[in-house]
Design a protein around this motif. Structure first.
Motif, PDB file in Angstrom:
ATOM      1  N   ARG A  90     -60.906 -94.052  62.497  1.00 38.57           N
ATOM      2  CA  ARG A  90     -62.205 -94.563  62.051  1.00 38.57           C
ATOM      3  C   ARG A  90     -63.241 -93.449  61.993  1.00 38.57           C
ATOM      4  NH1 ARG A  90     -66.766 -94.755  63.957  1.00 38.57           N
ATOM      5  NH2 ARG A  90     -67.190 -96.996  63.879  1.00 38.57           N
ATOM      6  N   ASP A  91     -63.118 -92.447  62.883  1.00 40.14           N
ATOM      7  CA  ASP A  91     -64.055 -91.329  62.865  1.00 40.14           C
ATOM      8  C   ASP A  91     -63.762 -90.379  61.703  1.00 40.14           C
ATOM      9  OD1 ASP A  91     -65.361 -92.289  65.106  1.00 40.14           O
ATOM     10  OD2 ASP A  91     -64.044 -91.209  66.489  1.00 40.14           O
ATOM     11  N   ARG A  92     -62.496 -90.276  61.314  1.00 40.53           N
ATOM     12  CA  ARG A  92     -62.154 -89.463  60.143  1.00 40.53           C
ATOM     13  C   ARG A  92     -62.739 -90.085  58.880  1.00 40.53           C
ATOM     14  NH1 ARG A  92     -55.658 -89.029  61.260  1.00 40.53           N
ATOM     15  NH2 ARG A  92     -55.799 -88.339  63.431  1.00 40.53           N
ATOM     16  N   VAL A  93     -62.633 -91.399  58.791  1.00 40.11           N
ATOM     17  CA  VAL A  93     -63.185 -92.109  57.634  1.00 40.11           C
ATOM     18  C   VAL A  93     -64.705 -91.945  57.597  1.00 40.11           C
ATOM     19  CG1 VAL A  93     -63.551 -94.388  56.615  1.00 40.11           C
ATOM     20  CG2 VAL A  93     -61.290 -93.760  57.499  1.00 40.11           C
ATOM     21  N   ALA A  94     -65.345 -92.113  58.746  1.00 36.67           N
ATOM     22  CA  ALA A  94     -66.798 -91.944  58.819  1.00 36.67           C
ATOM     23  C   ALA A  94     -67.190 -90.520  58.430  1.00 36.67           C
ATOM     24  CB  ALA A  94     -67.295 -92.268  60.226  1.00 36.67           C
ATOM     25  N   ALA A  95     -66.395 -89.549  58.862  1.00 38.29           N
ATOM     26  CA  ALA A  95     -66.677 -88.149  58.530  1.00 38.29           C
ATOM     27  C   ALA A  95     -66.583 -87.921  57.032  1.00 38.29           C
ATOM     28  CB  ALA A  95     -65.700 -87.235  59.266  1.00 38.29           C
ATOM     29  N   GLY A  96     -65.645 -88.606  56.381  1.00 38.77           N
ATOM     30  CA  GLY A  96     -65.503 -88.471  54.936  1.00 38.77           C
ATOM     31  C   GLY A  96     -66.714 -89.006  54.195  1.00 38.77           C
ATOM     32  N   VAL A  97     -67.149 -90.201  54.565  1.00 42.65           N
ATOM     33  CA  VAL A  97     -68.334 -90.789  53.927  1.00 42.65           C
ATOM     34  C   VAL A  97     -69.551 -89.907  54.176  1.00 42.65           C
ATOM     35  CG1 VAL A  97     -69.889 -92.776  53.880  1.00 42.65           C
ATOM     36  CG2 VAL A  97     -67.412 -93.128  54.130  1.00 42.65           C
ATOM     37  N   ARG A  98     -69.692 -89.456  55.405  1.00 44.97           N
ATOM     38  CA  ARG A  98     -70.846 -88.625  55.758  1.00 44.97           C
ATOM     39  C   ARG A  98     -70.821 -87.290  55.008  1.00 44.97           C
ATOM     40  NH1 ARG A  98     -73.542 -87.774  61.695  1.00 44.97           N
ATOM     41  NH2 ARG A  98     -74.961 -86.077  61.128  1.00 44.97           N
ATOM     42  N   ALA A  99     -69.648 -86.675  54.903  1.00 48.24           N
ATOM     43  CA  ALA A  99     -69.539 -85.386  54.208  1.00 48.24           C
ATOM     44  C   ALA A  99     -69.953 -85.522  52.750  1.00 48.24           C
ATOM     45  CB  ALA A  99     -68.108 -84.864  54.307  1.00 48.24           C
ATOM     46  N   ARG A 100     -69.563 -86.614  52.122  1.00 50.44           N
ATOM     47  CA  ARG A 100     -69.913 -86.800  50.706  1.00 50.44           C
ATOM     48  C   ARG A 100     -71.415 -87.015  50.536  1.00 50.44           C
ATOM     49  NH1 ARG A 100     -69.772 -89.966  45.872  1.00 50.44           N
ATOM     50  NH2 ARG A 100     -68.215 -89.138  44.406  1.00 50.44           N
ATOM     51  N   LEU A 101     -71.996 -87.833  51.394  1.00 57.21           N
ATOM     52  CA  LEU A 101     -73.427 -88.110  51.277  1.00 57.21           C
ATOM     53  C   LEU A 101     -74.269 -86.885  51.630  1.00 57.21           C
ATOM     54  CD1 LEU A 101     -73.730 -91.778  52.591  1.00 57.21           C
ATOM     55  CD2 LEU A 101     -73.500 -90.934  50.251  1.00 57.21           C
ATOM     56  N   GLU A 102     -73.803 -86.092  52.578  1.00 56.18           N
ATOM     57  CA  GLU A 102     -74.538 -84.866  52.909  1.00 56.18           C
ATOM     58  C   GLU A 102     -74.522 -83.901  51.725  1.00 56.18           C
ATOM     59  OE1 GLU A 102     -74.095 -84.608  57.781  1.00 56.18           O
ATOM     60  OE2 GLU A 102     -72.581 -83.641  56.506  1.00 56.18           O
ATOM     61  N   TYR A 103     -73.402 -83.834  51.034  1.00 58.43           N
ATOM     62  CA  TYR A 103     -73.348 -82.987  49.836  1.00 58.43           C
ATOM     63  C   TYR A 103     -74.307 -83.511  48.769  1.00 58.43           C
ATOM     64  CZ  TYR A 103     -71.733 -81.257  45.342  1.00 58.43           C
ATOM     65  OH  TYR A 103     -71.693 -80.710  44.078  1.00 58.43           O
ATOM     66  N   LEU A 104     -74.414 -84.824  48.655  1.00 59.77           N
ATOM     67  CA  LEU A 104     -75.225 -85.435  47.597  1.00 59.77           C
ATOM     68  C   LEU A 104     -76.717 -85.493  47.921  1.00 59.77           C
ATOM     69  CD1 LEU A 104     -72.914 -88.433  46.604  1.00 59.77           C
ATOM     70  CD2 LEU A 104     -73.409 -86.399  45.226  1.00 59.77           C
ATOM     71  N   THR A 105     -77.091 -85.171  49.148  1.00 60.87           N
ATOM     72  CA  THR A 105     -78.490 -85.311  49.556  1.00 60.87           C
ATOM     73  C   THR A 105     -79.483 -84.614  48.622  1.00 60.87           C
ATOM     74  OG1 THR A 105     -77.937 -85.687  51.883  1.00 60.87           O
ATOM     75  CG2 THR A 105     -80.146 -84.850  51.412  1.00 60.87           C
ATOM     76  N   PRO A 106     -79.219 -83.390  48.154  1.00 59.66           N
ATOM     77  CA  PRO A 106     -80.178 -82.762  47.231  1.00 59.66           C
ATOM     78  C   PRO A 106     -80.249 -83.457  45.872  1.00 59.66           C
ATOM     79  CG  PRO A 106     -78.707 -81.131  48.221  1.00 59.66           C
ATOM     80  CD  PRO A 106     -78.123 -82.470  48.511  1.00 59.66           C
ATOM     81  N   TYR A 107     -79.284 -84.318  45.594  1.00 57.99           N
ATOM     82  CA  TYR A 107     -79.203 -84.977  44.284  1.00 57.99           C
ATOM     83  C   TYR A 107     -79.390 -86.487  44.412  1.00 57.99           C
ATOM     84  CZ  TYR A 107     -76.655 -80.570  43.872  1.00 57.99           C
ATOM     85  OH  TYR A 107     -76.270 -79.250  43.953  1.00 57.99           O
ATOM     86  N   ARG A 108     -80.154 -86.892  45.394  1.00 58.04           N
ATOM     87  CA  ARG A 108     -80.278 -88.324  45.680  1.00 58.04           C
ATOM     88  C   ARG A 108     -80.785 -89.112  44.471  1.00 58.04           C
ATOM     89  NH1 ARG A 108     -82.154 -90.563  51.403  1.00 58.04           N
ATOM     90  NH2 ARG A 108     -82.067 -88.336  51.808  1.00 58.04           N
ATOM     91  N   GLU A 109     -81.770 -88.562  43.769  1.00 57.95           N
ATOM     92  CA  GLU A 109     -82.308 -89.287  42.619  1.00 57.95           C
ATOM     93  C   GLU A 109     -81.289 -89.350  41.485  1.00 57.95           C
ATOM     94  OE1 GLU A 109     -84.690 -91.848  40.897  1.00 57.95           O
ATOM     95  OE2 GLU A 109     -85.009 -90.998  42.892  1.00 57.95           O
TER      96      GLU A 109
END
Length: 224
Positions: A90-109
């Motif tokens: 479950r922590d690996r899955v959470a890490a995957g979601v978090r890694a993707r959103l952290e990459y996308l943070t500068p492109y939120r809009e």
């Protein structure tokens, strides 16, 4: 399995497509994933619009698709730097979601604009394909090897978790997005509980004797 042969032309096209994506992204918050943004990006990259259309015959939607693919690639690269072997699944899955959103943070809009475009009925197939690609990549990175009904159950549940988390993340202004990560943890816990129930129910159905699934032939129509 033999790897497909990659030519210099393929490499050049891939580089050109990424170059156009990078140049187009700054215009998306203002013009959306549109031909106007694509045209502005081509101009910034010093390219003719005809060259841009040749690289992306599908237009702005195809650029949006590449944006999602690049986010998946960046997510997997970030996960490779994590010690996933020491984590619970479950922590690996959470890490995957978090890694993707952290990459996308500068492109939120740009993400917000992309979701609006993908929500249109005629773009539903692309939206489903991109979402499946993302959740499948996360489960693969997490070490999932299931091939039975669990394969589909896991991806269906994660699709719901990821989609809900993205919507929350888009409007999260907490420090270092702490509220998003707390929200993500709650959704994963809920999915695990629900998934356990679904899994037990599916197993009961699959364990039923085959004879229970044999259809009785329909009687022929009575002619008067």
């Amino acid at each position: 399995m033999t790897k497909p042969h990659t030519t210099q032309h393929d490499t050049d096209i891939d580089a050109l497509r990424r170059r156009l994506l990078v140049a187009t992204l700054p215009h998306v918050p203002f013009d959306g994933w549109s031909e106007a943004a694509m045209r502005a990006g081509a101009a910034d990259a010093g390219l003719d619009m005809a060259v841009a259309m040749n690289a992306f015959p599908g237009g702005p939607l195809e650029i949006l698709e590449l944006f999602s693919i690049e986010a998946d690639r960046a997510m997997l690269e970030r996960l490779e730097r994590c010690d996933l072997a020491r984590m619970r699944v479950r922590d690996r899955v959470a890490a995957g979601v978090r890694a993707r959103l952290e990459y996308l943070t500068p492109y939120r809009e740009a993400v917000r604009r992309g979701l609006a475009l993908l929500s249109l009925p005629h773009n539903t197939p692309l939206a489903a394909r991109l979402l499946y690609r993302t959740v499948d990549a996360i489960w693969y990175a997490a070490g999932d090897t299931s091939t039975d009904y669990n394969y589909y159950t896991k991806r269906l549940l994660l699709a719901g978790v990821y989609s809900a988390t993205v919507l929350f993340w888009l409007n999260d202004h907490s420090e270092e997005q702490a509220q998003t990560w707390a929200f993500l943890d709650r959704r994963i816990d809920e999915a695990l509980r629900f998934g356990g129930t679904m899994g037990r129910a599916a197993k009961k159905v699959l364990d039923l004797p085959d004879r229970l699934f044999v259809r009785t032939p329909r009687p022929g129509r009575v002619h008067r």
